[in-house]
Design an enzyme around this catalytic site. Sequence first.
Site, short mmCIF file in Angstrom:
data_model
loop_
_atom_site.label_atom_id
_atom_site.label_comp_id
_atom_site.label_asym_id
_atom_site.label_seq_id
_atom_site.Cartn_x
_atom_site.Cartn_y
_atom_site.Cartn_z
N ASP A 203 33.60 107.58 57.05
CA ASP A 203 35.06 107.43 57.29
C ASP A 203 36.06 106.84 56.36
OD1 ASP A 203 33.14 107.70 59.56
OD2 ASP A 203 34.02 105.98 60.76
N GLU A 445 23.02 98.25 59.67
CA GLU A 445 23.86 99.74 59.47
C GLU A 445 23.98 100.08 58.06
OE1 GLU A 445 27.88 99.27 61.11
OE2 GLU A 445 28.26 101.36 61.12
#
Length: 474
Positions: A203, A445
């Site tokens: 992103d 993550e």
Amino acid sequence: MSTTSFDGTDINSTTHEEETPIAMMDVEDPTSDDNAPPLTLAEQAAAILAANDRGTYTVPAGDLYPHQWLWDSCFTAIGLRHLDVDRAQTELVSLTRGQWSNGMIPNIIFSTDAQYNADRNYWRSWINPNSPDDLTTSGITQPPMLAEAVWQVGQSLSSAERRSWFKFMMPHIIRYHEWLYADRDPHKEGLILLVHPWETGLDNTPPWMTELHEHRMPPWISFVRSTHLEGVIGFFRRDRRSIPPGQRFSTLEILTLFDAQRRLRRKAYDTMKILDHGLFSIEDLSYNCMFIRANARLVDIARTIRHELPKELLANMAKTESSLEQLWDPYAKAYWSRDFVTHKLLKQPSISTLLPLYAGSISKERAAELVRMLENQHVFGPSFPVPSVPLDSPQFDANRYWQGPSWVNTNWLIIDGLRRYGYHDHAAALAESTIDMVDQSGFAEYFNPLTAEPLGAHNFSWTAALIIDLLKTN
Ligand code: GLC
């Protein structure tokens, strides 16, 4: 529990919420139980996948990411195949429910739960006639990992099962790859263009963020910046509820991403209209590397079932391999992403720099250049590699999402690439350090590459799934 057949029938007649497995009812910390003997790393990973299982698909992380994501499900299936190959097949079949009639596979299939009305309304995929009628998706795609996942899952099946699995999934992959060429390569350059940073899966990666900030900042975002409204807006963000600000995007970046999404929505996610209006379009390096590999996997799949792929598709695939070389910069000795309109190379190093190894189509000499960067402890080789931005880049930020932290999925891609080019010791060392990082810090993550501090969401599905795969295949 869900169907295990991959003919799609049961899955199509089921909404996500109808099937809530027992495991997800107790998801606080699926790896801890005071009275039980300590779980092995593989057992902890399996417990996380069970907790994130929503019946026919797996959410990336229960609290922060409550929907189904394209490349997350692909990585999840690659690990799940070692535990329950039927369930791994179901994971990938459930992705095909979201496939648009033009072949596009969206990056998100939204949960039908009423509490996520706002997410679905934000995207409004129904404004495009190609979107599915019975569920809401995003209007953009994500890295094309499906062919790889289908191939890997196939390796865990008997040869008869593998053939029928490939026969079932292959048409979906062909339609997806044909859509990429038809829609995202309008000038027949061989390189796929992306229209939003979310399509890269990385992103806030520097080349995209630099483009957004330098050239495309809409006036209202500049206004937010000048009036310091950022702090007020940041207060309402969902990710900030559970994750410290220094580990996520800045609010300005988030606003910019959402603004870019709104512009796509105004064009009903129609690529031609988006390009006509001069919106964002980048021939992204990492995406095209993964696409080259996906094409090779599609060829393997077709060969296994003696299917002849369409000639035009084969010609396009060959072109992508040769066009990747246009992204090579002989002075920097590196590949870069390229602006689709100006053809300017976007010279910001990131994890994408190393992904031509995974593509597998580059020469041994160029692969050696990339391996040198990986070996350099001041570039891509800190204690807990591989950082998503090299340490010597001014953009490096050890804790901030795709701007520095190490991620297990990109490590998995690089390990695979190293093996293909014969760097077996490097691959084994990276697999080992990846496993150590997770063993030390948990299934986060992403991780600080200098200290292994766990960052972002906890109990993250692809971290768990790919650790299972690395433990099994090393
Ligand atoms: C973030 C990541 C993306 C991932 C998604 C769900 O947006 O950048 O790669 O697919 O979360 O985990």
